[in-house]
Design a protein around this motif. Structure first.
Motif, PDB file in Angstrom:
ATOM      1  N   GLU A  63     -80.795 -36.668 -27.671  1.00 40.78           N
ATOM      2  CA  GLU A  63     -79.557 -36.291 -27.837  1.00 40.78           C
ATOM      3  C   GLU A  63     -79.429 -37.010 -29.406  1.00 40.78           C
ATOM      4  N   ARG A  75     -70.446 -36.005 -21.889  1.00 42.66           N
ATOM      5  CA  ARG A  75     -71.586 -36.847 -20.819  1.00 42.66           C
ATOM      6  C   ARG A  75     -70.571 -36.886 -19.525  1.00 42.66           C
ATOM      7  N   LEU A  80     -75.667 -33.919 -18.884  1.00 42.01           N
ATOM      8  CA  LEU A  80     -75.074 -33.443 -20.070  1.00 42.01           C
ATOM      9  C   LEU A  80     -73.966 -32.572 -19.977  1.00 42.01           C
TER      10      LEU A  80
END
Length: 256
Positions: A63, A75, A80
């Protein structure tokens, strides 16, 4: 800026091109107002890492956040989801980037190059943008060259226009990808002086560079990358004077 949140945070960051893994688990932070300088040999992943920060390259794992918000993604539950391109572009506009090559529009004057982003991306008033662009030209020492076209400027002057162009979008973060590597040696200083001024004014900066003196003088942290990983990081003066890792020692012995 969000109080107490790193301006940039990467953890477990991985990026591959086909079967070649260029970034192999990058953990990195830079705080608001800090200057982080990244050193490393060609092919170590430095430029790719910068391009991931503003989502010019999509990451494969891990991330990455800027000012507390994920870069290029949102998110939803445990997953994601990539943002739409127009949403990515809006976020990218908050991050200035200066490349090795100046990438100025050859058919536009220096002033026109600086004005283009705020006019087309943000739809700002031409009068307001022109005043800001002129002030930025003054800031980078080119107040009298607004009507000059890129071909009429030296490499150092073009790079200073490129910096002013990035600043015209009023970014919260500036990325520099070896901004002096394409310049003749006598022109390097004028670009580094502008960058010193930005650092003094509190701009958060991540600088990929081989300018060891600049890293020592201006950097708050120095990161040494090799083969897609961060080998060593710390206070620039300490890392340069007393590198702990053999790979860092070998690299510095060649560039100092």
């Amino acid at each position: 800026m969000t109080a107490g949140v790193p301006m940039v945070r990467a953890w477990g960051l991985r990026k591959s091109f086909g079967r070649v893994e260029v970034l192999r688990g990058i953990d990195f932070e830079v705080q608001p107002g800090e200057v982080s300088c990244i050193l490393g040999p060609s092919g170590s992943g430095k430029s790719t890492f910068l391009r991931c920060i503003n989502h010019l390259e999509k990451i494969n794992a891990g991330e990455l956040s800027v000012d507390g918000e994920l870069v290029g993604y949102v998110r939803k539950g445990e997953n994601l989801h990539e943002l739409k391109e127009n949403e990515v572009a809006k976020k990218r506009a908050e991050i200035g980037m200066v490349f090795q090559r100046f990438n100025l529009f050859p058919h536009m004057t220096a002033l026109g190059n600086i004005m283009e982003g705020p006019l087309t991306v943000r739809g700002e008033s031409k009068k307001v943008v022109r005043e800001r662009a002129q002030a930025l030209l003054e800031r980078v020492g080119l107040g009298d060259r607004g009507d000059a076209y890129p071909m009429q400027l030296s490499g150092g002057q073009q790079q200073r226009v490129a910096i002013a162009r990035a600043l015209a979008m009023e970014p919260k973060l500036m990325l520099f990808d070896e901004p002096t590597s394409a310049l003749d040696p006598e022109l390097v200083g004028e670009v580094l002086d502008v960058m010193r001024g930005l650092a003094k004014d509190g701009m958060t900066m991540i600088v990929v560079t081989h300018e060891i003196g600049f890293a020592r003088e201006v950097g708050d942290t120095l990161v040494f990358m090799d083969e897609g990983v961060i080998v060593e990081s710390g206070d620039p003066r300490e890392v340069i004077a007393n590198p702990r890792h053999e790979r860092t020692k070998a690299f510095l012995s060649k560039v100092l």
